[in-house]
Design a protein around this motif. Structure first.
Motif, short mmCIF file in Angstrom:
data_model
loop_
_atom_site.label_atom_id
_atom_site.label_comp_id
_atom_site.label_asym_id
_atom_site.label_seq_id
_atom_site.Cartn_x
_atom_site.Cartn_y
_atom_site.Cartn_z
N PRO A 364 0.81 -1.23 0.00
CA PRO A 364 0.00 0.00 0.00
C PRO A 364 0.84 1.27 0.00
O PRO A 364 0.39 2.31 -0.50
CB PRO A 364 -0.84 -0.12 1.27
N ARG A 365 2.06 1.21 0.53
CA ARG A 365 2.94 2.38 0.46
C ARG A 365 3.40 2.64 -0.96
O ARG A 365 3.38 3.79 -1.45
CB ARG A 365 4.14 2.18 1.41
N THR A 366 3.82 1.58 -1.64
CA THR A 366 4.23 1.71 -3.03
C THR A 366 3.07 2.23 -3.89
O THR A 366 3.24 3.11 -4.73
CB THR A 366 4.72 0.35 -3.56
N LEU A 367 1.89 1.68 -3.66
CA LEU A 367 0.69 2.11 -4.37
C LEU A 367 0.43 3.60 -4.18
O LEU A 367 0.24 4.35 -5.15
CB LEU A 367 -0.52 1.31 -3.89
N THR A 368 0.46 4.04 -2.94
CA THR A 368 0.05 5.41 -2.65
C THR A 368 1.09 6.42 -3.07
O THR A 368 0.75 7.52 -3.53
CB THR A 368 -0.29 5.55 -1.15
N ASP A 464 -7.90 -3.12 -1.06
CA ASP A 464 -8.58 -4.39 -0.80
C ASP A 464 -7.62 -5.39 -0.18
O ASP A 464 -6.76 -5.96 -0.86
CB ASP A 464 -9.15 -4.94 -2.12
N ASP A 465 -7.79 -5.60 1.13
CA ASP A 465 -7.01 -6.66 1.80
C ASP A 465 -7.92 -7.83 2.19
O ASP A 465 -7.54 -8.67 3.00
CB ASP A 465 -6.26 -6.12 3.02
N VAL A 533 -4.02 -5.11 -2.12
CA VAL A 533 -2.87 -4.72 -1.32
C VAL A 533 -2.40 -5.86 -0.42
O VAL A 533 -3.18 -6.75 -0.05
CB VAL A 533 -3.17 -3.46 -0.47
N THR A 534 -1.12 -5.82 -0.08
CA THR A 534 -0.57 -6.81 0.84
C THR A 534 -1.28 -6.72 2.18
O THR A 534 -1.75 -5.67 2.59
CB THR A 534 0.94 -6.60 1.02
N ARG A 535 -1.33 -7.84 2.88
CA ARG A 535 -2.13 -7.88 4.12
C ARG A 535 -1.44 -8.59 5.27
O ARG A 535 -2.07 -8.88 6.28
CB ARG A 535 -3.46 -8.56 3.82
N GLU A 536 -0.15 -8.86 5.15
CA GLU A 536 0.55 -9.59 6.21
C GLU A 536 0.91 -8.71 7.40
O GLU A 536 1.03 -9.20 8.52
CB GLU A 536 1.82 -10.25 5.65
N GLU A 537 1.09 -7.41 7.16
CA GLU A 537 1.56 -6.52 8.23
C GLU A 537 0.50 -5.48 8.57
O GLU A 537 -0.18 -4.97 7.67
CB GLU A 537 2.84 -5.82 7.80
N PRO A 538 0.38 -5.12 9.85
CA PRO A 538 -0.54 -4.04 10.22
C PRO A 538 0.05 -2.69 9.82
O PRO A 538 1.25 -2.55 9.62
CB PRO A 538 -0.63 -4.17 11.74
#
Length: 549
Positions: A364-368, A464-465, A533-538
């Protein structure tokens, strides 16, 4: 009923518009049909939503972004209850909003509920039109209360009363109430505190969004060497300043948190200094002087103990204290070292991170960061609630305080899309961007059609996670079962196309070429970005969100 007959419903609708309401949002039923059409006939713009909850949030966002009171018009009973979450958000945020709702007062009516009690329970001001003789005057008074006291007013219009003859009764809100004048002793005390401070920080909140406030605060900060930060709702206020720390609190960058926690004086300007803005007090150093400036005496110290307060409006108090300081321009916190650090690490995107994306899901950081580079600078960003919300809030820059609309006082998921619609209508000169989680996108999906119908060139980004990420990351590490908060992957791009959107699914950075193509085209339809988006980390701020409540 004859069209020529002027009823109380007509008189109330007309009085609201005469008193300054230029835009109304709602869902029309039998109980609010006449009053709503009276507002339109009197010159107001009416925006039809698909759900009363969406209408309430649109009205809230429009009022916040435009700086003018708005109206929400509702059917009796279920119309009001459908809108209650949005009304609660507006009331908690002190949004100037008039909720015009029909009311069934007969206990045997299937529409009957105690509407004044509901309004009072969520922090709104309840008013009931009791007779034709004072109907227009009460409507005008409701607008004045919303405007001058920054309150959400629920104006109940009983069904039996609204059908009565109104005659020539008229009403119009008077001029705005004069702002309070700060006490000279309090102004002197604040000036003395600024003279004594070596590391002052200003934190500007909602009360600093008014005309002239930025210039007044920057002039004072120049005199005393203060760094400049905001609460989340005032994000963008100091954009372009060399000394802008951006947002204080859970969203603060590591550098901003370090500098704020090192302050020996923190002044909150129209800012509650609540648990979010001050990280439950952890951003306040031991021994730091804390001052709060607010135009309401009751707000001083309401969220946390302060050293002292100054009652007055932000612009007036800042100007008066600047005059007291004269031409003195001490370095304060504005050292060469701080300037250099801000040059390198002012924004979250300046902080290095290990990209967790793969071929199926994008970080999500790369996306944003990529969206921040692609989207035009003149934008208005609205953000829903959820685990994802820090990414668009802090990685998408906005041009000023009118470029960010943050309906989070009640922390309800599902308000983001309606927020973006209201903000877009208030600022048609800017590209509207709605940042949603998958849960909030589906909760607010009724208003996807509204965006298309209104012809808004909106970019809707769904992070979307496949779950309620905040709960997944809060309860997952303790071994709790997560079946209740995880869901199968949803094809949001298909949902968007079904509503008339252009749509692109993003799993990798290269997929964002579709966004660039839309931006380069005619933008004749809104764009939905279905970001897996990736969902492994908060998210980094999640721990803060679960503390203290």
């Amino acid at each position: 009923m004859s069209r020529a007959r002027r009823t109380v419903a007509h008189a109330v609708g007309e009085a609201l518009v005469r008193s300054g309401i230029d835009t109304a949002f709602g869902v029309v039923g039998s109980g609010n049909f006449v009053a709503t059409n009276a507002m339109v006939a009197a010159g107001a713009r009416y925006v039809a939503a698909r759900h009363e909850g969406g209408a309430a949030t649109m009205a809230d966002a429009y009022a916040r972004t435009s700086g003018r009171p708005a109206a929400l018009t509702l059917h009796q009973g279920c119309g009001l209850t459908n809108a209650l979450t949005g009304i609660t958000e507006a009331a908690k945020s002190r949004t100037p909003l008039v909720v015009l709702t029909a009311e069934a007062t007969a206990p045997r009516s299937n529409f009957f509920v105690d509407q004044p009690a509901l309004a009072q329970a969520v922090g709104a001001v309840p008013v009931r039109v009791a007779s034709p003789s004072d109907a227009a005057v009460q409507a005008a008074a409701a607008v004045a209360t919303a405007r001058d006291e920054r309150r959400t007013v629920v104006l109940n219009l009983p069904l039996d009363v609204q059908q009565q003859d109104a005659g020539d009764a008229a009403g119009v809100a008077g001029p705005p109430r004069a702002l309070p004048t700060a006490d000279a002793g309090e102004l002197d005390r604040l000036a003395d505190a600024l003279r004594a401070a070596r590391r002052p920080v200003f934190v500007a909140g909602r009360g600093s969004r008014g005309p002239g406030s930025r210039a007044a605060l920057e002039a004072l900060a120049d005199r005393c060497g203060a760094l400049l930060a905001t609460s989340a709702v005032a994000k963008g206020l100091f954009r372009g300043s060399d000394w802008d720390l951006d947002v204080s609190g859970g969203f603060a960058t590591p550098l901003a948190a370090e500098l704020i926690s090192g302050a020996d004086l923190i002044v909150g300007w129209g800012c509650a200094l609540n648990m979010w803005t001050m990280r439950h007090g952890r951003l306040i150093a031991d021994g730091a002087v804390v001052v709060q400036v607010d135009d309401e005496a009751g707000a001083i110290g309401a969220q946390r103990a302060v050293s002292f307060g100054v009652v007055g409006d932000v612009r007036g108090v800042a100007g008066a204290v600047t005059a007291r300081l004269g031409d003195a321009r001490p370095t304060g916190y504005r050292t060469a070292e701080v300037r250099e650090a801000l040059t390198r690490r002012r924004r979250w995107r300046d902080e290095p991170f290990a990209d967790t994306g793969d071929e199926q899901r994008i970080d999500p950081r790369t996306l944003t960061v990529a969206l921040d580079d692609l989207l035009p600078a003149e934008r208005v960003v609205a953000v829903d609630s959820g685990n994802f919300m820090g990414y668009p809030s802090m990685f998408l820059d906005v041009p000023d305080e009118h470029g960010f609309c943050f309906t989070q006082a009640f922390q309800s998921v599902g308000l983001g899309l309606a927020t973006a619609i209201g903000a877009a209508l208030a600022r048609p000169d800017r590209l509207p961007v709605a940042a949603l989680g998958d849960g909030g996108a589906l909760m607010g999906a009724a208003e996807l059609e509204t965006v298309v119908r209104l012809g808004l060139p909106m970019v809707v980004v769904v992070y979307d996670d496949a779950g309620y990420g905040a709960e997944v990351h809060h309860f997952g590490p303790d071994g709790h079962p997560l079946d209740t908060v995880r869901f199968p992957e949803t094809d949001f791009a298909a949902i968007g196309r079904g509503h008339g959107y252009a749509a692109v699914t993003v799993r990798r950075p290269a997929d964002l070429d579709g966004v660039a193509a839309w931006l380069a085209g005619p933008r004749s339809a809104p764009l939905l970005v279905d970001a897996k988006v990736t969902r492994e980390e908060p998210s980094w701020w999640l721990e803060e969100a679960f503390r203290g409540h």
